[in-house]
Design a protein around this motif. Structure first.
Motif, short mmCIF file in Angstrom:
data_model
loop_
_atom_site.label_atom_id
_atom_site.label_comp_id
_atom_site.label_asym_id
_atom_site.label_seq_id
_atom_site.Cartn_x
_atom_site.Cartn_y
_atom_site.Cartn_z
N LEU A 223 56.55 11.91 22.67
CA LEU A 223 57.77 12.68 22.88
C LEU A 223 57.38 13.98 23.54
O LEU A 223 56.57 14.75 23.01
N LEU A 225 58.59 17.64 24.84
CA LEU A 225 59.63 18.64 24.66
C LEU A 225 59.38 19.82 25.58
O LEU A 225 58.25 20.32 25.66
N GLU A 228 64.74 24.63 28.16
CA GLU A 228 65.49 24.67 29.43
C GLU A 228 65.21 25.91 30.26
O GLU A 228 65.32 25.89 31.49
N GLN A 248 59.07 9.61 26.08
CA GLN A 248 60.43 10.15 26.10
C GLN A 248 60.35 11.63 26.45
O GLN A 248 59.44 12.33 25.99
N GLU A 250 62.63 15.24 26.38
CA GLU A 250 63.84 15.93 25.97
C GLU A 250 63.75 17.41 26.37
O GLU A 250 62.75 18.07 26.07
N ILE A 252 65.19 20.98 25.70
CA ILE A 252 65.86 21.64 24.58
C ILE A 252 66.64 22.85 25.10
O ILE A 252 66.08 23.74 25.75
N ARG A 270 64.34 16.90 16.08
CA ARG A 270 63.72 15.98 17.04
C ARG A 270 62.46 15.35 16.45
O ARG A 270 62.18 14.17 16.67
#
Length: 277
Positions: A223, A225, A228, A248, A250, A252, A270
């Motif tokens: 994952l 992370l 933004e 994956q 993501e 945030i 998460r």
């Protein structure tokens, strides 16, 4: 009702290292190993660990140059390959045959190295604001020179002035706005700047081997992370996700580089979802 969770700080000898580490939670459960970023320590993830350890066994270590961990030998022992092997030796001494892994920034680079070189040890991995290193020799040489200059500053200037200048970087603009920033800065001020300088010189992304070419070999669920507001690492992690299997990504919202500090509740959510704890 959850039983009271104990948290104990310990040290362990592993070849050329005496690792200081924090252990929290149920030792019968699959461990979660935490690797902090530059100027962090084994307490960097404390708010996350406090919640996560209700259903897991959390291990957080002081990386070389940080906290109470001691290095017995040359400066090469601060380099990525050596530190990675030291961590694997530590897991072996602790009889940890398999665990989850979470790494932030510098610790994220190290976590990715561990994942790609020792995949059999790791069940799932979370990389927060991490990078596979620099792609070209020119980029690496530029970073080596930059980090050496910063290391010289650490050794020759007032440490509090260095910390102030470090967190004035645009990378940490949203971190500075957090209500607990003063407390974090006080924690950082407890470090030994001479040891931090060794870490900065030797665990520099300029010196680490580039991991970009090894990304397609990944066999561990990842994952990624990124915050933004941290566009550089949003772009880097988007590229990682495009090259790396079982990944994956993501982004945030409303935070920058240090997600687990700025949005600990979101980071925890998460983490729980991905690790299924």
């Amino acid at each position: 009702m959850n039983a009271q969770v104990t948290s104990i700080e310990k040290s362990i000898d592993c070849q050329n290292y005496q690792f200081n580490y924090l252990v929290t939670g149920n030792p019968q459960l699959l461990p979660v190993l935490f690797l902090h970023g530059f100027m962090g320590d084994c307490h960097a993830f404390d708010p996350v660990i406090a919640s996560l350890s209700q259903e897991s066994h959390c291990l957080a270590i002081d990386l070389p140059g940080h906290g109470k961990t001691r290095v017995h030998g040359s400066d090469e022992l601060y380099q990525m390959a050596s530190v990675a092997q030291g961590i694997m030796d530590c897991l072996d001494v602790l009889n940890v045959q398999r665990c989850h892994l979470i790494g932030y920034s510098m610790g994220g680079r190290l976590a990715l190295y561990l994942t790609l070189h020792f995949p059999q040890y790791f069940h799932k991995v979370i990389l927060e604001s991490a990078s596979p290193g620099l792609k070209t020799q020119a980029e690496r040489e530029q970073r080596i020179a930059s980090d050496r200059q910063l290391a010289d500053q650490l050794e020759t200037t007032d440490f509090l002035s260095f910390l102030t200048e470090w967190y004035d970087r645009p990378l940490f603009a949203s971190t500075k706005q957090h209500p607990d920033f003063a407390r974090m800065l006080k924690q950082r001020s407890q470090h030994n700047p001479q040891k931090l300088a060794k870490s900065l010189r030797n665990l520099s992304s300029g010196l680490q081997p580039s991991l970009w070419e090894k990304l397609p070999e990944n066999s561990v669920p990842l994952l990624l992370l990124a915050g933004e507001f941290d566009q550089k690492f949003v772009d880097i992690n988007a590229e990682i996700a495009g090259r790396c299997p079982l990944t994956q990504l993501e982004i945030i919202a409303n935070c920058g580089h240090n997600i687990h500090f700025e949005r600990s509740d979101v980071f925890l959510g998460r983490t729980r979802n991905f690790l299924d704890v």
